[in-house]
Write an enzyme that holds these catalytic residues in place. Structure first.
Site, PDB file in Angstrom:
ATOM      1  N   ASP A 102       0.868  -1.159   0.000  1.00 39.21           N
ATOM      2  CA  ASP A 102       0.000   0.000   0.000  1.00 39.21           C
ATOM      3  C   ASP A 102       0.926   1.236   0.000  1.00 39.21           C
ATOM      4  OD1 ASP A 102      -2.412   1.560   0.520  1.00 39.21           O
ATOM      5  OD2 ASP A 102      -1.669   1.764   2.564  1.00 39.21           O
TER       6      ASP A 102
ATOM      7  N   ASP B 209      -0.082   5.091   0.900  1.00 36.67           N
ATOM      8  CA  ASP B 209      -0.344   6.037   1.997  1.00 36.67           C
ATOM      9  C   ASP B 209      -0.340   5.315   3.338  1.00 36.67           C
ATOM     10  OD1 ASP B 209      -0.802   8.284   0.318  1.00 36.67           O
ATOM     11  OD2 ASP B 209      -2.781   7.515  -0.152  1.00 36.67           O
TER      12      ASP B 209
END
Ligand code: B16
Ligand code: MG
Length: 219
Positions: free
Chosen positions: A8, A10
């Site tokens: 991922d 953020d």
């Protein structure tokens, strides 16, 4: 055995999660909608429209107004990532990416964000990964498995041989739904964030090695 890693963006590779929060807070304040850091926990990793819907709740806005609010929030967010540099890559990330590549593991970034590519470019990590899946890649956002399955296809690795690294409950849910291994990142005070769904929970990636992950997963 583990052959792919899907990160991922953020909250995992960089701390833009804080900028998303501040942009939503500014919008909510302007609209006089109650919102705070704690309420923001439910928005972690959640796509733009779905995040706005969580903020407005049952307040009735036209599609046009909702669109304007999303644009305004995005404008604040884009402004705040202007100054992003390679210094903003979180601790342990560059080392882990290097180790994974040296071990022949395929690497993808899978972010719900439509701003993922410019952020990755500013961080200077595009050349360290094999594929990027972003907010334009699939229709169904996390917690649907689609984005991670798309990323796995991009790197040509079967889901069962992929490890996902996430900071959001919606992301860990998506990884499990995709049939992948899930590492959840959360500070100690939020280590119950994943409700026991993540295979491994870590505070961050500092000092973490492929061998640790393989040992913990028994792989
Ligand atoms: P955008 P991730 C997610 O990115 C963020 O965590 C979330 O806060 C944001 O709302 C979402 O991207 C959509 O971002 O508005 O830029 O398209 O955690 O999946 O890398
Ligand atoms: Mg995230």
């Amino acid at each position: 055995d583990i052959q792919g890693f899907i990160f991922d963006l953020d909250g995992v590779l960089t701390d833009t999660a804080e900028f998303h929060y501040r942009a939503w807070q500014k919008l909510a304040d302007e609209e006089k909608i109650p919102f705070n850091r704690q309420a923001n926990e439910a928005l972690r990793g959640v796509a733009r429209r779905e995040s706005l819907m969580l903020i407005v709740g049952d307040r009735d806005y036209s599609e046009e107004v909702l669109q304007e609010m999303m644009d305004r929030k995005n404008h604040y967010y884009v402004e705040s990532i202007e100054a992003t540099t390679p210094q903003d890559v979180l601790s342990g990330v560059i080392e882990l990416l290097g180790e994974l590549r040296q071990s022949g593991i395929k690497i993808a970034i899978a972010s719900a964000s439509k701003n993922a590519r410019p952020v990755i470019a500013k961080l200077g990590i595009a050349d360290l990964v094999d594929a990027i899946a972003d907010g334009y890649s699939v229709e169904n956002p996390k917690p649907a498995p689609d984005l991670f399955l798309y990323a796995a296809t991009q790197i040509g690795i079967a889901p069962a041989k992929c490890v996902v690294v996430e900071d959001a409950p919606a992301g860990v849910e998506a990884a499990i739904a995709a049939g992948m291994w899930a590492i959840g990142l959360a500070p100690k005070e939020h280590s119950d964030r994943f409700n026991g769904d993540a295979h491994i929970v870590l505070p961050n990636l500092t000092g973490f090695h492929l061998s640790d992950i393989k040992a913990k997963l028994g792989k």
